[in-house]
Scaffold this motif. Sequence first.
Motif: not given
Length: 429
Positions: A109, A111-112, A114-115
């Motif tokens: 994902s 969002s994952r 991005d971290r």
Amino acid sequence: MMAHKENSAIFLRGDDVRQFLRGRNKIAEAWVARNYERLGLDGPIHASTVSKALNGYTVAQIVVDAMDKLYDEIRCDPWKWCKPPQDIDDLCEYASARWWHETLDPPVSKSRFDRIKQQPLTGSDREVVQTRFDAWRDKLKAACDQYVKDAELVRAFEADDDPEYQYWKRREDGSLSEFGTIPGREWKLGKEADGSTSFKRRVGNAGLLGRSQEEIGMAWALTDVDMTLPIVDEARLSYSQPEPVPNPPHFSTPVEPWNGQEFDSYETSIFRIEGKVHGDPEIKLDVRNEVRYYWVGDRYDVYDVKPHTMVAETDGFRRLSDWREPTDAECELIETRMYREYETLDEFMATADAWKQRLLGSIFENAGMMGRVTLKEKYPDGNYMPEVEARFEHRLKLAHERDAMARDEQEEIARRRMKFWKGLRRKRV
């Protein structure tokens, strides 16, 4: 950096470089900052100027020249400029997490992803991203390697189409001496003022000589291709490989030494200095400097073996005397272009006794030409030494007064000689 309109231009490869550097203009800025001296710049280029150049705006011609050199360096080794890390934990040092997610399109994902800088991937997510990254990296390396091969073929074709030459002219110089005629041979590199030469030999890029027929045909075909830099995010060439031109009528000449790996010669120059001190005359000398030419793989280079080994008087148009070894004073003049005006106190004292003896001899000689009355009046006791000592004390006083100036003068001479010898050409290793 200000520039007149007529000294301004547009860097035509700005879009290509900006795309290849992934919009990271700081890479171009840092390169200019490291190399501004050899680029002929007064200092690093402001970030806004680099941005304008890469975005197709008019900038100073010298900035365009710098960007052209940057482009040439990227073309010679694009992998050096776009090489990504090997470990996916270091991805964000190369580009943003968003850029990597769009480039690799991993089954993770957004969002994952991005971290990943704060929370590195683990388990199956890490394994699949590493696999995709390795495949992308290998493709990018292959594209860069292919680009280098294609660019080398194009440069080789261009070298054959417009070869680079070194021009040579041989001068014969016979000098008369007690041993008879001494022949001299000067191989002069470069065209004469009137453009005349004895012969020329090809140097530089060896072209397509020795290449296979297929490589020659490919070189011909690639000259019709706009070879922009590889597309980094897609890890591919920006152009398609063309079909080689079949059996083109290509011609190439070899690049090789014509006179061995090294050979000795000499260079002559005219030295001129106007006499301004102590009534010294104007000096004009033909100066012969020993040099050696040596092959550096694609051309002859030259280094100085020994400067001003021989000199001869000249009027600037023709030689007025035979060649001879220069005096120490002439060597100093050639190296410093500076007459010595003073002597130190130590130098004065070292020659004091000899100076007194010369003066005493001069007084004896003059006394012999005086009448008896005049001689008795001037030297009533027949002792000439008081006059010698008086004159010596006067000179000693001047020597004390001028000692500091003499030392300053010698320091300047030493610095000039050091600069002269530092400026001699040396053999490149």
